[in-house]
Write an enzyme that holds these catalytic residues in place. Structure first.
Site, PDB file in Angstrom:
ATOM      1  N   ASP A  33      14.525  38.489  -6.940  1.00  0.00           N
ATOM      2  CA  ASP A  33      15.433  39.617  -6.706  1.00  0.00           C
ATOM      3  C   ASP A  33      15.733  40.381  -7.987  1.00  0.00           C
ATOM      4  O   ASP A  33      16.699  41.149  -8.048  1.00  0.00           O
ATOM      5  CB  ASP A  33      16.760  39.108  -6.115  1.00  0.00           C
ATOM      6  CG  ASP A  33      16.759  39.172  -4.594  1.00  0.00           C
ATOM      7  OD1 ASP A  33      15.710  39.518  -4.021  1.00  0.00           O
ATOM      8  OD2 ASP A  33      17.800  38.871  -3.981  1.00  0.00           O
ATOM      9  N   ASP A  73      16.979  26.112  -7.132  1.00  0.00           N
ATOM     10  CA  ASP A  73      17.398  27.250  -7.938  1.00  0.00           C
ATOM     11  C   ASP A  73      16.485  27.387  -9.145  1.00  0.00           C
ATOM     12  O   ASP A  73      15.723  26.469  -9.491  1.00  0.00           O
ATOM     13  CB  ASP A  73      18.848  27.093  -8.379  1.00  0.00           C
ATOM     14  CG  ASP A  73      19.825  27.442  -7.253  1.00  0.00           C
ATOM     15  OD1 ASP A  73      19.371  27.985  -6.225  1.00  0.00           O
ATOM     16  OD2 ASP A  73      21.031  27.163  -7.403  1.00  0.00           O
ATOM     17  N   ASP A 132      25.375  28.167   1.146  1.00  0.00           N
ATOM     18  CA  ASP A 132      24.961  26.771   1.307  1.00  0.00           C
ATOM     19  C   ASP A 132      25.986  25.974   2.110  1.00  0.00           C
ATOM     20  O   ASP A 132      25.642  25.209   3.011  1.00  0.00           O
ATOM     21  CB  ASP A 132      24.730  26.127  -0.062  1.00  0.00           C
ATOM     22  CG  ASP A 132      25.846  26.443  -1.052  1.00  0.00           C
ATOM     23  OD1 ASP A 132      26.851  27.065  -0.651  1.00  0.00           O
ATOM     24  OD2 ASP A 132      25.722  26.064  -2.224  1.00  0.00           O
TER      25      ASP A 132
END
Length: 700
Positions: free
Chosen positions: A282, A341, A435
């Site tokens: 992103d 991540d 999450d």
């Protein structure tokens, strides 16, 4: 050996001998007596031959002590000068938390909480002046005779000797009649909440001890998959259990860590034909996009099954990124998805140790692994974070996973059954804790979770207070947003009453709302106020003993951090300002509730990765000039980023509360409050250190 006569006045006549290996060296002294406070006999009791030696030795001892004291004072002076220099640089730089333009919160909303603290500080300073004048006039702050005197003086103007007497009597009457009762009621409520939350912590610790004693841990019905046995799915006749797994790495402008995470997932031990890696970028920085794309292309040429996806519009942040990736048509061919991540580095056997738990367990929706930290000893801030996170994983996640089959998904280092995600509604962009959102919805649909405490995935802790503060704001505002949105669904869900109680009262209210509420209200507001309104009191066991016991329980999963137990207790109270502000923002949908800022990474774990990757690339892609030019561009970009000047900030809320607590500690000293004074003093100093950003990474 030269004799030397010492003794106590109560034991006159009982000599004690001092051995000196060298009479000319007065620093070499060995006492043969107890080392308590002795003194020289009067001159008439000292043998005549040793009187001069006694005086000479005393002179040297005093000189040595004076030298040590001077050195100590010099060190303290140097520390104060250094602190003053840092404060001056902070102030001159003019960079405070209010100058942070990256925040989506309007300035008037952002400063409202700070204005309340400033007003309370100003009022406390005025009251301290009143109390100091009363102290020097010889009034006893808490004596009953003084109370009668002031009440009588207020009702009988003839008894009023001065204007100050009238003002102080009026203030005394106001605090007795109007301030003390509600303050004491609020204090009692916070004490009850504190004890309930402490009991919850104690029960969790007992559950963890039970797990350790009984050696309870999740065991898959089939052992770890065997890569040597084949490349197909298990049917019990010669093949390992290798279902189709999708691996996702969402990232945004994280140029410091993308190399190590991509390298780690591309090194996972899993058949390449049964695993697809998605790099979900992103980033809005074109240079970062180019570097990540080149890294993906390099691993693709090395044989990895990897693709690069980039979104033009960053809608929904991480949740929107994952949702967009799951909408790809080829996802239907995969059964599980592993999420990491950008700063996470799974071990090569990560999938081999997690995916087998899904075998013949159709109710299992999530397998979560534990985090480990590559920079846990970097500075005081990372050491204190380790205490909290070690308790979270070792106690909270493990106990809830074993006894409830439910816990909050940590957002990374976990493997989901794609069917569970789809039946629960998929990724939603309605909160900043996507999450936790998907975990709650999956639990309401009957899916079970497993936490593996013995499977670790390396990652990085925030090294600067600014990064840690923004991370904690998101982690504490998001659950309150989610609670408001999920409460009707929890009430209507077809699950047991016990599961509803656990979700509403334990998972959300007690651990997400009550904890930051009482921590800030009790120790940062009520305690300093009781110094100026002594009719409302807090017992010493609430100020000292119970917090110390809770800190001891929190630090048990990280025993190496035991020397930091006092800084941990003080720092947690300091962070309650940020957590309380975030909780209020999320609960009442204020502007900062939807603020999403990617936690800044330092890439410390990959400092040596660039050289290793250069060597590996030179071997596998020898003669590829484009690759060398891309590598040079990468080096130039990293050097450019490192040369950018960064600044530490001054945090106004923490500084205001520092002066408030120090003011209250001065009032406590006047009234000889004992343990309250020490707590307020050290807590105020901690707020001062944090407000000046002297904890964590130090930059210019």
């Amino acid at each position: 050996m030269a004799p030397f006569w010492w003794g106590k006045e109560a034991h006159r006549g009982t000599p004690v001998v001092v051995k000196m290996e060298n009479p000319n060296n007065w620093s070499m002294v060995e006492l043969e007596s107890p080392s308590d406070e002795d003194f020289l006999y009067p001159n008439d009791a000292v043998p005549k031959g040793v009187r001069n030696k006694n005086a000479k030795q005393m002179t040297w001892v005093l000189l040595l002590k004076a030298h040590r004291a001077a050195g100590c004072l010099t060190s303290i002076g140097a520390a104060f000068f250094s602190l003053a220099s840092i404060v001056r640089r902070r102030v001159v730089s003019g960079r405070t938390d209010s100058a942070d333009t990256s925040s989506a919160e309007p300035p008037e909303v952002k400063s409202r909480f700070y204005s309340v603290i400033k007003g309370f500080l100003f009022l406390s300073l005025v009251l301290l002046c009143f109390e100091m004048v009363a102290y020097y006039k010889g009034w006893d702050f808490g004596g009953p005779d003084l109370q009668l005197k002031h009440l009588y003086g207020l009702t009988d103007p003839l008894m009023v000797k001065s204007l100050f007497d009238l003002l102080y009597s009026t203030w005394f009457w106001i605090r007795v009649e109007y301030l003390a009762p509600p303050l004491q009621f609020l204090a009692n409520v916070c004490i009850i909440l504190f004890l309930v939350q402490s009991l919850d912590r104690l029960i969790l610790c007992l559950g963890c001890f039970w797990i350790k004693i009984r050696r309870i841990k999740p065991v898959p019905k089939q052992g770890p998959a065997d890569l040597e046995s084949g490349d197909g799915e298990s049917d019990g006749h010669g093949y390992g259990y290798f279902p189709m797994v999708l691996v996702q790495i969402p990232m945004c402008n994280e140029k410091e860590v993308y190399q190590q995470s991509i390298a780690a997932v591309c090194s996972l031990d899993w058949p390449r034909g049964r695993m697809l890696i998605q790099i979900l970028d992103d980033s809005d920085d074109t240079a970062t996009q180019s570097m990540i794309r080149d890294e993906v292309h390099k691993w693709l040429e090395n044989g990895a099954n990897i693709i690069y996806r980039h979104r033009v519009h960053r809608e929904g942040y991480k949740a929107g990124n994952l949702k967009s990736a799951m909408n790809c048509t080829y996802v239907k061919d995969y059964e599980f998805v592993a999420i990491f991540d950008a700063d996470f580095q799974p071990a090569p056997d990560f999938l081999l140790r997690t995916v087998p738990h899904f075998k013949d367990n159709e109710e299992l929706g999530l397998v979560q692994a534990r985090w480990s930290f590559v920079n846990k000893d970097e500075n005081l801030l990372t050491r204190l974070q380790l205490i909290n996170l070690a308790f979270h994983f070792e106690v909270e996640q493990q106990v809830n996973g074993i006894f409830l089959n439910f816990f909050g998904f940590n957002g990374t280092a976990g493997v989901w059954r794609i069917k569970a995600l789809e039946e629960s509604g998929g990724w939603m962009e309605r909160t900043t804790v996507e999450d936790m959102d998907i975990a709650v919805r999956a639990h309401l649909h009957g899916w079970k979770f497993i936490f593996l405490n013995d499977v670790e995935c390396q990652c990085e802790l925030p090294e600067s207070f600014e990064a840690y503060r923004k991370q904690q704001h998101r982690w504490h505002s998001g659950p309150m947003q989610l609670f408001r949105l999920c409460l009707p669904a929890i009430i209507k869900a077809k699950i047991s009453i016990w599961k509803k109680i656990n979700l509403i009262f334990l998972f959300f209210l007690l651990r997400k709302l009550i904890l930051p509420f009482y921590s800030f209200t009790l120790f940062c507001v009520i305690l300093p106020m009781t110094m100026f309104v002594p009719e409302a009191t807090l017992p010493s066991w609430i100020v000292c003993y119970v917090p110390a016991m809770m800190s001891f329980l929190n630090i048990l999963p990280a025993p190496r951090s035991f020397p930091f137990i006092v800084p941990y207790l003080l720092f947690e109270n300091t962070m309650s300002v940020t957590k309380f502000n975030a909780m209020i923002s999320g609960l009442f949908q204020l502007g900062s509730a939807y603020e999403w800022i990617v936690t800044k990474k330092s890439g410390r774990s990959s400092e040596g990765d660039l050289v290793a990757l250069v060597e590996k690339e030179s071997k596998t892609q020898r003669g590829n000039r484009n690759s060398e030019s891309n590598l040079e561009e990468m080096r130039a970009e990293i050097k450019k980023q490192e040369s950018r000047r960064k600044h530490n900030r001054i945090y106004t809320k923490e500084l205001a509360l520092a002066f408030l607590l120090l003011t209250a500690s001065a009032r406590s000293l006047l009234s000889a409050q004992g343990i309250h004074f020490y707590f307020l003093l050290f807590q105020g100093i901690t707020f001062l250190v944090v407000g000046l950003d002297l904890i964590g990474e130090q930059v210019e």
